[in-house]
Design a protein around this motif. Sequence first.
Motif, short mmCIF file in Angstrom:
data_model
loop_
_atom_site.label_atom_id
_atom_site.label_comp_id
_atom_site.label_asym_id
_atom_site.label_seq_id
_atom_site.Cartn_x
_atom_site.Cartn_y
_atom_site.Cartn_z
N SER A 196 0.80 -1.23 0.00
CA SER A 196 0.00 0.00 0.00
C SER A 196 0.82 1.27 0.00
O SER A 196 0.28 2.36 0.18
CB SER A 196 -0.94 0.00 1.21
OG SER A 196 -1.77 -1.14 1.18
N GLY A 197 2.14 1.15 -0.18
CA GLY A 197 2.97 2.34 -0.31
C GLY A 197 3.66 2.81 0.94
O GLY A 197 4.31 3.85 0.93
N PHE A 198 3.54 2.05 2.03
CA PHE A 198 4.22 2.43 3.27
C PHE A 198 5.61 1.81 3.33
O PHE A 198 5.81 0.67 2.92
CB PHE A 198 3.41 1.98 4.49
CG PHE A 198 2.18 2.81 4.74
CD1 PHE A 198 2.28 4.03 5.39
CD2 PHE A 198 0.94 2.38 4.31
CE1 PHE A 198 1.14 4.81 5.62
CE2 PHE A 198 -0.19 3.14 4.53
CZ PHE A 198 -0.09 4.36 5.19
N ASN A 199 6.55 2.57 3.88
CA ASN A 199 7.93 2.08 4.00
C ASN A 199 8.23 1.54 5.38
O ASN A 199 9.09 0.68 5.54
CB ASN A 199 8.92 3.21 3.68
CG ASN A 199 9.03 3.48 2.20
OD1 ASN A 199 9.07 2.55 1.39
ND2 ASN A 199 9.06 4.75 1.81
N THR A 200 7.56 2.07 6.39
CA THR A 200 7.87 1.68 7.75
C THR A 200 6.61 1.24 8.48
O THR A 200 5.52 1.78 8.27
CB THR A 200 8.51 2.84 8.54
OG1 THR A 200 7.59 3.92 8.65
CG2 THR A 200 9.78 3.31 7.84
N LYS A 201 6.79 0.27 9.38
CA LYS A 201 5.66 -0.24 10.15
C LYS A 201 5.13 0.81 11.12
O LYS A 201 3.93 0.89 11.36
CB LYS A 201 6.09 -1.50 10.90
CG LYS A 201 4.95 -2.24 11.58
CD LYS A 201 5.45 -3.47 12.31
CE LYS A 201 6.06 -4.47 11.34
NZ LYS A 201 6.50 -5.71 12.03
N SER A 202 6.03 1.61 11.69
CA SER A 202 5.60 2.61 12.66
C SER A 202 4.68 3.65 12.01
O SER A 202 3.65 4.04 12.59
CB SER A 202 6.81 3.29 13.29
OG SER A 202 7.60 3.94 12.29
N ASN A 203 5.04 4.09 10.81
CA ASN A 203 4.21 5.06 10.11
C ASN A 203 2.87 4.45 9.72
O ASN A 203 1.82 5.09 9.85
CB ASN A 203 4.95 5.57 8.87
CG ASN A 203 4.21 6.72 8.20
OD1 ASN A 203 3.60 7.54 8.87
ND2 ASN A 203 4.28 6.78 6.88
N PHE A 204 2.90 3.21 9.28
CA PHE A 204 1.67 2.52 8.90
C PHE A 204 0.73 2.37 10.10
O PHE A 204 -0.46 2.68 10.02
CB PHE A 204 2.01 1.14 8.33
CG PHE A 204 0.82 0.27 8.06
CD1 PHE A 204 -0.08 0.57 7.05
CD2 PHE A 204 0.58 -0.86 8.83
CE1 PHE A 204 -1.19 -0.23 6.80
CE2 PHE A 204 -0.52 -1.67 8.60
CZ PHE A 204 -1.41 -1.36 7.58
#
Length: 340
Positions: free
Chosen positions: A303-311
Amino acid sequence: MPVLPIPMITALLLSGFLLHRFLTRKTHPTLLVLIGCCAAQSAVIALVQYYGFTGLRVVQPILATVIAASAWLSFRQASVGYLRRQDLYLHAVGPALAISFLATQPEALDVLIPFLFAAYGIAIAFMLLRGEDSLPHSRLENGRMIVWVWRVLAIALIASAGSDIFIGVRLASGDTEVLLWLPSLFSAITLLILGALSLSHAIESQSIGSDSRDAYSKQDKTRDTAIVEKLDAYMETHKPYLDPDLTLARLARKLQVPEKQLSSAINKGKSENVSRYINRHRISHACAVMKTGKSVTEAMLASGFNTKSNFNREFLRVIGVNPRRWLRSLVEVPDERVKT
């Protein structure tokens, strides 16, 4: 030993940075005031400490209070997108008190200045607890960098207050040698503040002032509505949000719309910044992916996220619960469905 003292070198560097930002016309006026006051303060310190212009000493506390207030106002303008006249009047109280104390009780300045620096620094740090949500008008490509930029500024303000208190205590105990390194310390702090701010283009003027909001014409509203409709259609058909490296500039080129107009249209039409708008689409896509049986991590990466924390942070903001809890709430699923 350099030909010029460190504070004067600092003043020249900051003056050059100020001129550059002024000529590019991409900086909030409050930030220009902050840079200018830091440059002036460094120059005054050099003139007083190294060249004997002791008459300028009275300028230092006034500039210090203006620096503290303009740092907060710069943050507020980057945060909410505009400043009201009431904000300017309210935060002029500090400099006004400094002028009053100079004439009546100069010793009170030793309390006023550290208090203002600490108060503004703590206020900025507190506002930043919401992360990127505290800066909804920042540009998409800045990501979390802009949050760290302002955190550095907050830390610098608090550190400056701490150093002033430390110096005051040492002077009260008779240690006058502390004055020898005070100018260098202040110069380092101002360089830290301005150096941090210069890292990000999120401080560029892309928001509108109160007067401009009043002058928001029907033609502007029609233009912004058209841009938002074009953007929504493009998002639906091309799904650019799936690109983890998507930037505002790239999105604007695809739509053939100027960056500032696109950012402004989203701010006004969607009541959120570009980053939050894009992430809302990403979260919606992630939910659809998880409904097909994919894991949380698979949905995040798809879905375009690079990091788990941001997601996780954006998922909680948009949906109201964390991804695993949301997935479990749909149906009874095997444990491996929610493992990462």
